[in-house]
Design a protein around this motif. Structure first.
Motif, PDB file in Angstrom:
ATOM      1  N   GLN A 163       8.974 -61.834 -48.883  1.00  0.00           N
ATOM      2  CA  GLN A 163       9.418 -62.345 -50.232  1.00  0.00           C
ATOM      3  C   GLN A 163       9.056 -61.532 -51.442  1.00  0.00           C
ATOM      4  N   TYR A 164       7.877 -61.149 -51.421  1.00  0.00           N
ATOM      5  CA  TYR A 164       7.329 -60.248 -52.386  1.00  0.00           C
ATOM      6  C   TYR A 164       8.239 -58.786 -52.786  1.00  0.00           C
ATOM      7  N   ALA A 165       8.335 -58.350 -51.591  1.00  0.00           N
ATOM      8  CA  ALA A 165       8.887 -56.951 -51.604  1.00  0.00           C
ATOM      9  C   ALA A 165      10.029 -56.856 -50.503  1.00  0.00           C
ATOM     10  N   ALA A 166      11.429 -56.823 -51.153  1.00  0.00           N
ATOM     11  CA  ALA A 166      12.597 -56.801 -50.107  1.00  0.00           C
ATOM     12  C   ALA A 166      12.647 -55.415 -49.336  1.00  0.00           C
ATOM     13  N   TYR A 167      12.277 -54.173 -50.111  1.00  0.00           N
ATOM     14  CA  TYR A 167      11.995 -53.150 -49.307  1.00  0.00           C
ATOM     15  C   TYR A 167      10.819 -52.443 -49.929  1.00  0.00           C
ATOM     16  N   VAL A 168      10.404 -51.376 -49.309  1.00  0.00           N
ATOM     17  CA  VAL A 168       9.190 -50.403 -49.838  1.00  0.00           C
ATOM     18  C   VAL A 168       9.655 -49.215 -49.371  1.00  0.00           C
ATOM     19  N   ARG A 169       9.412 -48.333 -50.422  1.00  0.00           N
ATOM     20  CA  ARG A 169       9.433 -46.803 -50.139  1.00  0.00           C
ATOM     21  C   ARG A 169       7.937 -46.142 -50.649  1.00  0.00           C
ATOM     22  N   ALA A 170       7.747 -44.885 -50.340  1.00  0.00           N
ATOM     23  CA  ALA A 170       6.597 -44.221 -50.668  1.00  0.00           C
ATOM     24  C   ALA A 170       6.974 -43.014 -51.488  1.00  0.00           C
ATOM     25  N   GLU A 171       6.350 -42.844 -52.688  1.00  0.00           N
ATOM     26  CA  GLU A 171       6.207 -41.644 -53.268  1.00  0.00           C
ATOM     27  C   GLU A 171       4.858 -40.991 -53.431  1.00  0.00           C
ATOM     28  N   LEU A 172       4.868 -39.712 -53.374  1.00  0.00           N
ATOM     29  CA  LEU A 172       3.517 -38.842 -53.513  1.00  0.00           C
ATOM     30  C   LEU A 172       4.042 -38.023 -54.698  1.00  0.00           C
ATOM     31  N   ARG A 173       2.886 -38.293 -55.829  1.00  0.00           N
ATOM     32  CA  ARG A 173       2.969 -37.661 -57.227  1.00  0.00           C
ATOM     33  C   ARG A 173       1.752 -36.740 -57.469  1.00  0.00           C
ATOM     34  N   HIS A 174       2.176 -35.744 -58.288  1.00  0.00           N
ATOM     35  CA  HIS A 174       1.002 -34.710 -58.473  1.00  0.00           C
ATOM     36  C   HIS A 174       0.134 -35.474 -59.458  1.00  0.00           C
ATOM     37  N   GLU A 175      -0.980 -34.860 -59.381  1.00  0.00           N
ATOM     38  CA  GLU A 175      -2.097 -35.657 -60.313  1.00  0.00           C
ATOM     39  C   GLU A 175      -1.684 -35.115 -61.855  1.00  0.00           C
ATOM     40  N   THR A 176      -1.122 -33.971 -62.104  1.00  0.00           N
ATOM     41  CA  THR A 176      -0.980 -33.391 -63.243  1.00  0.00           C
ATOM     42  C   THR A 176       0.626 -32.866 -63.262  1.00  0.00           C
ATOM     43  N   ALA A 177       1.046 -32.435 -64.421  1.00  0.00           N
ATOM     44  CA  ALA A 177       2.625 -31.975 -64.339  1.00  0.00           C
ATOM     45  C   ALA A 177       2.451 -30.630 -63.412  1.00  0.00           C
ATOM     46  N   ALA A 178       3.477 -30.718 -62.635  1.00  0.00           N
ATOM     47  CA  ALA A 178       3.906 -29.491 -61.810  1.00  0.00           C
ATOM     48  C   ALA A 178       5.333 -28.967 -62.318  1.00  0.00           C
ATOM     49  N   GLY A 179       5.342 -28.951 -63.757  1.00  0.00           N
ATOM     50  CA  GLY A 179       6.709 -28.333 -64.193  1.00  0.00           C
ATOM     51  C   GLY A 179       7.156 -29.348 -65.517  1.00  0.00           C
ATOM     52  N   PRO A 180       8.150 -29.547 -65.975  1.00  0.00           N
ATOM     53  CA  PRO A 180       8.587 -30.344 -67.061  1.00  0.00           C
ATOM     54  C   PRO A 180       8.284 -31.773 -66.835  1.00  0.00           C
ATOM     55  N   VAL A 181       8.067 -32.385 -65.781  1.00  0.00           N
ATOM     56  CA  VAL A 181       7.963 -33.812 -65.555  1.00  0.00           C
ATOM     57  C   VAL A 181       6.625 -34.257 -65.269  1.00  0.00           C
TER      58      VAL A 181
END
Length: 505
Positions: A472-490
């Motif tokens: 009911q709270y989440a119709a889907y769930v997906r995972a992301e891994l993000r770098h702690e700091t910028a690894a480029g322009p993002v």
């Protein structure tokens, strides 16, 4: 048109239609009739100028007599200086044989875009990007593609040289096998958007294959721009450890699409825009040839690169292309919006995402990123089925390994691309196991947005993250891994992301 004839305008030339797209056909070039002495050459040089607003394709007819064994074409064009922010001149080139220039027809003999200033075609050989084969008499067409035109106009000069003599035999093509040894049902790593010297890349198939192996890849897909000419040149690079699929990057004026894993020798035409209502026809062509339709870098900022055909014909979409940039961040967000829309649809069909390197030359890294797919075996069909079903995640390198699952209160469980069938209020546990991602943060994204962010993973790069929710709270769930700091322009650039797991009945 003889070599000393010159017409700086288009007013006195006829404008014809090729399919639904406007194309200009120039006056023809003629050569002496009848076969010449072996080795004798004839040359004609044709100048011209195209104004701003020229059609996408300009065809120069060439009357090829009998007895020709080689056609050689060279061209130049002026590149005047232009004001800042104004497009300068860029002129692409290709070739169609006596079978004509009909959209989707059989006359295609090669395309080099703007990567080369000259090319040749013979029965036994051709410049990379072009298809060897018999030089038959009739009206051939040199195709010019004014990609951009400066305010001063685009002045060009095309030189055609015919060489007479006996033609050699055309070698029978040999293609790579559609399966490799594999490990049965397992996770396989691949890069499906790569360019060789058969279009605008600078690497040979052998160099690409070696880099693919070094990147830990199990499969790759050839995707040279607007040509299938590389297909017979991959067979000796395949092996038990590397599946090589064949395809094309169909490079239109309104976006690019990867034809992924088509039958050997399949050519897919690109000479149309979204307004011509032709894309569906060629998407079906890709699928009839056993391939997947994958729009590439949909938010790229280069001219003609932004995707404008919609996603109704797509089998997957390339969300991450090469080093992670703001374009990819926008593509990721737009793709997530399609997942939200799919939850509301009756069919509940959804569009899987993938990532590829789009590597052309040094220092472009093959396999950065790479798509990791759960497939029944290392075959073309099994890999495609895994991609089509979304049983995959995207990682920046072979170092990143994920295991992403959800489980219900009575032992039900589902993996990436699947559905966990549970009651709306049943407790669900989301679990992500990670290795190879030092100092990264895990995020769980749902149809409501990011609902959970983990602590930073240790320097070892390994860890397990869990979160509890309901359908009911989440119709889907997906995972992301993000770098702690910028690894480029993002800031917080991706290290990996998964396709979703859907929750609910």
């Amino acid at each position: 048109m003889c070599e000393d004839e010159h017409d700086d305008g288009m007013a006195r030339r006829a404008l014809f239609l090729t399919g639904a797209a406007a194309a200009l056909t120039l006056g023809g070039v003629t050569f002496a009739s009848g076969a010449g002495a072996a080795g004798r050459t004839e040359t004609r040089t044709v100048p011209g100028t195209l104004p701003v607003g020229a059609p996408d394709f300009v065809y120069l007819p060439v009357e090829v007599p009998r007895g020709v064994r080689e056609i050689h074409v060279a061209y130049t064009y002026e590149r005047p200086s232009v004001p800042a922010g104004t497009a300068g001149n860029a002129l692409d080139i290709g070739l169609f044989d006596e079978r004509g220039t009909e959209l989707g027809g059989e006359g295609f003999r090669g395309w080099s875009g703007g990567a080369r200033t000259e090319f040749f075609v013979r029965a036994d050989d051709a410049t990379p990007g072009y298809v060897p084969g018999r030089i038959r008499p009739g009206t051939w067409h040199i195709a010019l593609g004014p990609y951009t035109v400066a305010p001063q106009g685009l002045s060009y000069e095309v030189t055609i040289t015919l060489t007479y003599g006996e033609q050699a035999a055309t070698p029978a093509p040999v293609y790579p096998p559609s399966r490799a040894k594999g490990r049965g049902r397992a996770w396989y790593r691949g890069d499906c958007h790569l360019h060789s010297w058969y279009s605008d890349g600078r690497r040979t198939p052998a160099e690409i294959a070696a880099l693919a192996r070094a990147a830990g890849l199990d499969f790759i897909n050839s995707s040279d721009h607007n040509t299938h000419s590389s297909h017979p040149h991959w067979a000796d690079q395949a092996g038990d450890d590397l599946l090589i699929m064949l395809g094309e990057e169909v490079t239109t004026r309104n976006g690019h699409v990867v034809a992924l894993g088509t039958d050997p020798g399949t050519f897919v035409d690109w000479r149309y825009r979204a307004r011509d209502n032709r894309f569906g026809r060629f998407a079906r062509r890709i699928r009839r040839a056993g391939g997947l339709v994958v729009p590439a870098h949909p938010h790229a900022t280069c001219i003609g690169c932004g995707w404008k055909f919609g996603f109704g014909e797509a089998d997957a979409v390339e969300v991450w292309n090469g080093p992670y940039t703001p374009d990819d961040e926008v593509a990721l967000a737009e793709w997530d919006n399609t997942l939200v829309a799919s939850v509301r649809s009756e069919s509940r069909s959804w569009l899987p995402a993938m990532g590829n390197s789009d590597a052309h030359r040094d220092p472009d890294a093959v396999g950065r990123p790479q798509t990791v797919v759960l497939a029944d075996d290392l075959t073309r069909e099994a890999v495609q089925e895994g991609l089509r079903a979304g049983r995959s995640y995207v990682a920046e390198s072979k170092s990143v390994v994920l295991a992403f699952t959800v489980s219900g209160p009575t032992g039900e469980h589902a993996g990436v691309g699947g559905r966990l069938k549970v009651a709306a209020d049943a407790p669900v546990t989301v679990r992500l196991e990670v290795s190879g991602a030092p100092r990264c943060t895990a995020r769980f994204v749902t149809d409501e947005g990011v609902l959970f962010t983990s602590d930073v993973l240790p320097v070892s790069g390994s860890g397990t993250v869990e979160w509890r929710t309901t359908a009911q709270y989440a119709a889907y769930v997906r995972a992301e891994l993000r770098h702690e700091t910028a690894a480029g322009p993002v800031p917080g650039a991706l290290a990996a992301f998964t396709n979703p797991i859907f929750l609910g009945s």
